[in-house]
Design an enzyme around this catalytic site. Structure first.
Site, PDB file in Angstrom:
ATOM      1  N   ASP A  30      43.734  57.875  33.738  1.00 55.79           N
ATOM      2  CA  ASP A  30      43.080  57.303  32.557  1.00 55.79           C
ATOM      3  C   ASP A  30      43.454  58.124  31.332  1.00 55.79           C
ATOM      4  O   ASP A  30      43.475  59.358  31.363  1.00 55.79           O
ATOM      5  CB  ASP A  30      41.560  57.293  32.758  1.00 55.79           C
ATOM      6  CG  ASP A  30      40.853  56.378  31.769  1.00 55.79           C
ATOM      7  OD1 ASP A  30      40.317  55.341  32.197  1.00 55.79           O
ATOM      8  OD2 ASP A  30      40.857  56.689  30.553  1.00 55.79           O
ATOM      9  N   ASN A  87      33.951  47.914  36.194  1.00 60.81           N
ATOM     10  CA  ASN A  87      33.159  47.310  35.133  1.00 60.81           C
ATOM     11  C   ASN A  87      33.526  45.842  34.962  1.00 60.81           C
ATOM     12  O   ASN A  87      34.686  45.459  35.136  1.00 60.81           O
ATOM     13  CB  ASN A  87      33.393  48.061  33.820  1.00 60.81           C
ATOM     14  CG  ASN A  87      32.887  49.496  33.878  1.00 60.81           C
ATOM     15  OD1 ASN A  87      31.878  49.780  34.524  1.00 60.81           O
ATOM     16  ND2 ASN A  87      33.576  50.408  33.214  1.00 60.81           N
ATOM     17  N   GLY A  93      30.552  47.015  30.347  1.00 64.71           N
ATOM     18  CA  GLY A  93      31.392  48.007  29.681  1.00 64.71           C
ATOM     19  C   GLY A  93      32.879  47.818  29.893  1.00 64.71           C
ATOM     20  O   GLY A  93      33.662  48.742  29.675  1.00 64.71           O
ATOM     21  N   THR A  95      36.401  47.038  28.908  1.00 61.30           N
ATOM     22  CA  THR A  95      37.119  46.975  27.632  1.00 61.30           C
ATOM     23  C   THR A  95      38.551  46.488  27.791  1.00 61.30           C
ATOM     24  O   THR A  95      39.188  46.137  26.792  1.00 61.30           O
ATOM     25  CB  THR A  95      37.142  48.359  26.945  1.00 61.30           C
ATOM     26  OG1 THR A  95      37.791  49.302  27.790  1.00 61.30           O
ATOM     27  CG2 THR A  95      35.728  48.838  26.631  1.00 61.30           C
ATOM     28  N   HIS A 100      40.367  46.602  37.131  1.00 57.03           N
ATOM     29  CA  HIS A 100      40.731  47.990  37.402  1.00 57.03           C
ATOM     30  C   HIS A 100      39.574  48.714  38.056  1.00 57.03           C
ATOM     31  O   HIS A 100      38.409  48.473  37.741  1.00 57.03           O
ATOM     32  CB  HIS A 100      41.166  48.725  36.122  1.00 57.03           C
ATOM     33  CG  HIS A 100      40.226  48.565  34.971  1.00 57.03           C
ATOM     34  ND1 HIS A 100      40.156  47.421  34.195  1.00 57.03           N
ATOM     35  CD2 HIS A 100      39.296  49.415  34.463  1.00 57.03           C
ATOM     36  CE1 HIS A 100      39.245  47.573  33.261  1.00 57.03           C
ATOM     37  NE2 HIS A 100      38.691  48.769  33.408  1.00 57.03           N
TER      38      HIS A 100
HETATM   39  P1  AMP Z   1      36.842  49.788  31.159  1.00 62.31           P
HETATM   40  O1  AMP Z   1      35.966  50.281  30.048  1.00 62.31           O
HETATM   41  O2  AMP Z   1      36.170  49.730  32.501  1.00 62.31           O
HETATM   42  O3  AMP Z   1      37.515  48.468  30.808  1.00 62.31           O
HETATM   43  O4  AMP Z   1      37.966  50.873  31.339  1.00 62.31           O
HETATM   44  C1  AMP Z   1      39.164  50.850  30.633  1.00 62.31           C
HETATM   45  C2  AMP Z   1      39.763  52.213  30.766  1.00 62.31           C
HETATM   46  O5  AMP Z   1      41.127  52.134  30.427  1.00 62.31           O
HETATM   47  C3  AMP Z   1      39.131  53.279  29.871  1.00 62.31           C
HETATM   48  O6  AMP Z   1      38.614  54.353  30.666  1.00 62.31           O
HETATM   49  C4  AMP Z   1      40.304  53.728  28.990  1.00 62.31           C
HETATM   50  O7  AMP Z   1      40.261  55.107  28.700  1.00 62.31           O
HETATM   51  C5  AMP Z   1      41.490  53.339  29.834  1.00 62.31           C
HETATM   52  N1  AMP Z   1      42.735  53.077  29.101  1.00 62.31           N
HETATM   53  C6  AMP Z   1      42.897  52.283  28.013  1.00 62.31           C
HETATM   54  N2  AMP Z   1      44.193  52.266  27.641  1.00 62.31           N
HETATM   55  C7  AMP Z   1      44.862  53.057  28.526  1.00 62.31           C
HETATM   56  C8  AMP Z   1      46.220  53.449  28.667  1.00 62.31           C
HETATM   57  N3  AMP Z   1      47.172  53.004  27.827  1.00 62.31           N
HETATM   58  N4  AMP Z   1      46.549  54.289  29.671  1.00 62.31           N
HETATM   59  C9  AMP Z   1      45.603  54.744  30.506  1.00 62.31           C
HETATM   60  N5  AMP Z   1      44.302  54.400  30.448  1.00 62.31           N
HETATM   61  C10 AMP Z   1      43.934  53.582  29.448  1.00 62.31           C
END
Ligand code: AMP
Ligand code: ZN
Length: 114
Positions: A30, A87, A93, A95, A100
């Site tokens: 992450d 999530n 949450g 995003t 994932h």
């Molecule tokens: P969620 O909030 O469950 O959708 O988690 C999305 C996750 O993706 C967050 O923990 C971000 O820090 C991570 N994330 C977003 N963009 C990237 C990226 N380019 N490389 C690695 N992790 C990412």
């Protein structure tokens, strides 16, 4: 999906620190870790969220479940313990609109989460 950041990571169109890959999934660190170990495991297939897991595509979820203990050993959190988080949607949450699994460990994790 053309505009999906995790599809782009799976396709190596944008860089990431990949820690595991096979024909069905990719796991990478992450970019904003919430714990000493924070790995994201994704299907290469674009599945937008847990709401979109169905009988036609759910085998990848079982596959991811089988990879998690291997990653836990790889990151030396198999015995100390870890948390897997998925999530879904606004209140969950989520995003990034590509399914994932967060694998978190390396410290004592708060429970219940906020
Ligand atoms: P969620 O909030 O469950 O959708 O988690 C999305 C996750 O993706 C967050 O923990 C971000 O820090 C991570 N994330 C977003 N963009 C990237 C990226 N380019 N490389 C690695 N992790 C990412
Ligand atoms: Zn995608």
């Amino acid at each position: 999906m053309d505009d999906c950041i995790f599809c782009k990571i799976a396709n190596k169109e944008i860089p990431s620190k990949i820690v595991y890959e096979d024909d069905k999934v990719v796991a990478f660190n992450d970019i904003d870790p919430k714990a000493p170990v924070h790995v994201l495991i994704i299907p290469k297939e674009h599945i937008p969220s847990p709401n979109h897991i169905n009988s036609g595509n759910s085998t990848v979820s079982a596959h991811i479940a089988s990879i998690i203990p291997k990653l836990a050993k790889q990151f030396d959190i198999y015995d100390s313990g870890y948390r897997v988080v998925v999530n879904c949607g606004k209140d969950g949450g989520q995003t990034v609109g590509h399914l994932h699994y967060h694998l978190l460990g390396g410290r004592n994790l708060d429970w219940p989460p906020g």
